[in-house]
Design a protein around this motif. Structure first.
Motif, PDB file in Angstrom:
ATOM      1  N   THR A  96       5.127  -3.800 -13.638  1.00 20.49           N
ATOM      2  CA  THR A  96       6.366  -3.182 -13.778  1.00 20.49           C
ATOM      3  C   THR A  96       6.813  -3.037 -12.266  1.00 20.49           C
ATOM      4  N   PRO A  97       7.952  -2.561 -12.179  1.00 20.91           N
ATOM      5  CA  PRO A  97       8.714  -2.380 -10.671  1.00 20.91           C
ATOM      6  C   PRO A  97       7.891  -1.291 -10.038  1.00 20.91           C
ATOM      7  N   GLY A  98       7.545  -1.281  -8.662  1.00 25.04           N
ATOM      8  CA  GLY A  98       6.792  -0.274  -8.038  1.00 25.04           C
ATOM      9  C   GLY A  98       7.678   0.845  -7.864  1.00 25.04           C
ATOM     10  N   THR A  99       6.984   1.832  -7.478  1.00 18.98           N
ATOM     11  CA  THR A  99       7.626   3.257  -6.881  1.00 18.98           C
ATOM     12  C   THR A  99       7.206   3.533  -5.549  1.00 18.98           C
ATOM     13  N   TRP A 100       8.103   3.959  -4.607  1.00 18.84           N
ATOM     14  CA  TRP A 100       7.659   4.418  -3.292  1.00 18.84           C
ATOM     15  C   TRP A 100       6.941   5.690  -3.186  1.00 18.84           C
ATOM     16  N   THR A 101       5.831   5.542  -2.584  1.00 16.64           N
ATOM     17  CA  THR A 101       5.037   6.827  -2.533  1.00 16.64           C
ATOM     18  C   THR A 101       4.660   7.014  -0.996  1.00 16.64           C
ATOM     19  N   GLY A 102       5.194   6.399  -0.038  1.00 16.23           N
ATOM     20  CA  GLY A 102       4.755   6.641   1.389  1.00 16.23           C
ATOM     21  C   GLY A 102       3.105   6.535   1.663  1.00 16.23           C
ATOM     22  N   LEU A 103       2.328   7.685   2.265  1.00 14.58           N
ATOM     23  CA  LEU A 103       1.435   7.635   2.443  1.00 14.58           C
ATOM     24  C   LEU A 103       0.104   8.138   1.387  1.00 14.58           C
ATOM     25  N   SER A 104       0.898   8.429   0.118  1.00 16.84           N
ATOM     26  CA  SER A 104      -0.012   8.945  -0.728  1.00 16.84           C
ATOM     27  C   SER A 104      -1.462   8.240  -1.252  1.00 16.84           C
ATOM     28  N   SER A 141       0.731  -1.205   0.094  1.00 16.72           N
ATOM     29  CA  SER A 141      -0.032  -0.116  -0.190  1.00 16.72           C
ATOM     30  C   SER A 141       0.850   1.423  -0.021  1.00 16.72           C
ATOM     31  N   PHE A 142       2.219   1.027   0.209  1.00 12.55           N
ATOM     32  CA  PHE A 142       3.160   2.279   0.204  1.00 12.55           C
ATOM     33  C   PHE A 142       3.652   2.619  -1.101  1.00 12.55           C
ATOM     34  N   PHE A 143       3.320   1.765  -2.017  1.00 11.66           N
ATOM     35  CA  PHE A 143       3.981   1.887  -3.578  1.00 11.66           C
ATOM     36  C   PHE A 143       2.844   2.323  -4.440  1.00 11.66           C
ATOM     37  N   ASP A 144       3.258   3.099  -5.657  1.00  9.62           N
ATOM     38  CA  ASP A 144       2.638   3.001  -6.730  1.00  9.62           C
ATOM     39  C   ASP A 144       3.045   1.989  -7.821  1.00  9.62           C
ATOM     40  N   TRP A 145       2.110   1.164  -7.890  1.00 10.18           N
ATOM     41  CA  TRP A 145       2.456  -0.359  -8.397  1.00 10.18           C
ATOM     42  C   TRP A 145       1.077  -0.922  -9.334  1.00 10.18           C
ATOM     43  N   ASP A 146       1.469  -1.129 -10.690  1.00 15.17           N
ATOM     44  CA  ASP A 146       0.586  -1.353 -11.693  1.00 15.17           C
ATOM     45  C   ASP A 146       0.416  -3.156 -11.707  1.00 15.17           C
ATOM     46  N   GLY A 147       1.321  -3.656 -10.753  1.00 18.76           N
ATOM     47  CA  GLY A 147       1.079  -5.329 -10.872  1.00 18.76           C
ATOM     48  C   GLY A 147       2.327  -6.001 -11.830  1.00 18.76           C
TER      49      GLY A 147
END
Length: 296
Positions: free
Chosen positions: A51-59, A43-49
């Motif tokens: 490609t590699p996810g990106t850390w987004t914190g609490l966004s 839940s702390f990543f921006d991930w499409d399932g």
């Protein structure tokens, strides 16, 4: 010497209990705790399932809070609490009171019939009720047969009635479970209490309200816990009947999480929403248990 033997026996029993508990605990941790923690981590990543996810914190959590569709889904889930929990518990108490006062012969068959909806897979239940709610389905055929053809409609396509129509399916499913719970609970009530109440002039209604309901407090708490969880985490019946439509009129958090994760590729947001839903369910269960706790 006797004390030593007793201590050794206690250690053996403790070791035996630990041996039996370890596999169960390991299975629970592997298939419940680990997936829950992994969902919270995603839940702390921006991930499409893919490609590699990106850390987004609490966004993702900020997006969940600001998402009006989620607020609407939570409102629908709250409405489902009425249909999945309050109505089945009320109907189950009445049925248990009626069946508990009657003869015991045939109770096994009656319980089986009442409990039958719990045995049927919820997806099959949803498909069956979708056919029944169709324009030429069983519900409308019955209405037309009794002269109420003007009331007939495509229930699951009605923007006003689709939500209560799906909710009634939940009532049908959960009523049997609640009834069986309460019937089992009534077996522990001393028959002399009913006899004393009748000698005091208590009628059926007073006996039900003053004796049966208070003595089934723990069973009511268990039934409420299970049914409220089913309401807040509902997915199968909604997905099989309406898919969340028409529009978003029957969208619940479970359906919204499915869409975000598997249709829109927003896995991080879906995990954040699932984490929030899990925390909400956990808080509701704690509140129910505290309210049901007997006073010292």
């Amino acid at each position: 010497m006797a004390f030593t033997r007793q201590a050794a026996a206690r250690r053996r029993r403790a070791l035996l209990a630990f041996t039996y508990l370890v596999p169960a605990i390991a299975m629970y941790v592997a298939f419940a705790i680990v997936p829950l923690l992994y969902t919270a981590w995603l839940s702390f990543f921006d991930w499409d399932g893919i490609t590699p996810g990106t850390w987004t914190g609490l966004s993702n959590y900020a997006e969940v809070v600001q998402n009006p569709e989620l607020r609407g889904a939570l409102v629908h889930a709250a409405v489902f609490v009425v249909f999945y929990s309050i109505l089945p518990i009320a109907i189950g108490l009445v049925l248990a009171g009626l069946l508990g006062r009657g003869a015991r012969r045939g109770w096994g068959a009656i319980r089986t019939i009442i409990f039958l909806p719990q045995v049927v897979p919820l997806v099959a239940v949803g498909i069956a009720w979708r056919w029944m709610y169709a324009d030429d389905g069983t519900v409308n055929q019955v209405l037309r047969a009794v002269g109420l053809g003007s009331v007939a409609r495509a229930w699951l396509g009605d923007f006003t009635l689709a939500l209560p129509a799906v909710g009634l399916v939940g009532t049908w499913v959960m009523t049997g479970l609640c009834t069986v719970f309460f019937l089992a609970g009534m077996q522990k009530i001393d028959v002399s209490l009913f006899e004393a109440a009748r000698l005091d002039g208590a009628g059926a209604v007073r006996e039900f309200l003053s004796l049966i309901v208070p003595l089934l407090r723990q069973e009511i708490a268990v039934a409420m816990t299970i049914t409220v969880i089913a309401a807040l985490a509902s997915f199968d019946v909604v997905f099989a009947t309406t898919g969340g439509g028409p529009g978003t009129q029957t969208t619940v958090p479970g359906v919204l999480i499915y869409r975000l994760a598997f249709t829109e590729g927003q896995v991080g947001t879906a995990c954040a929403m699932a984490t929030v839903l899990s925390a909400l369910i956990f808080a509701v269960v704690i509140c129910i248990n505290r309210l049901a706790r007997e006073k010292p």
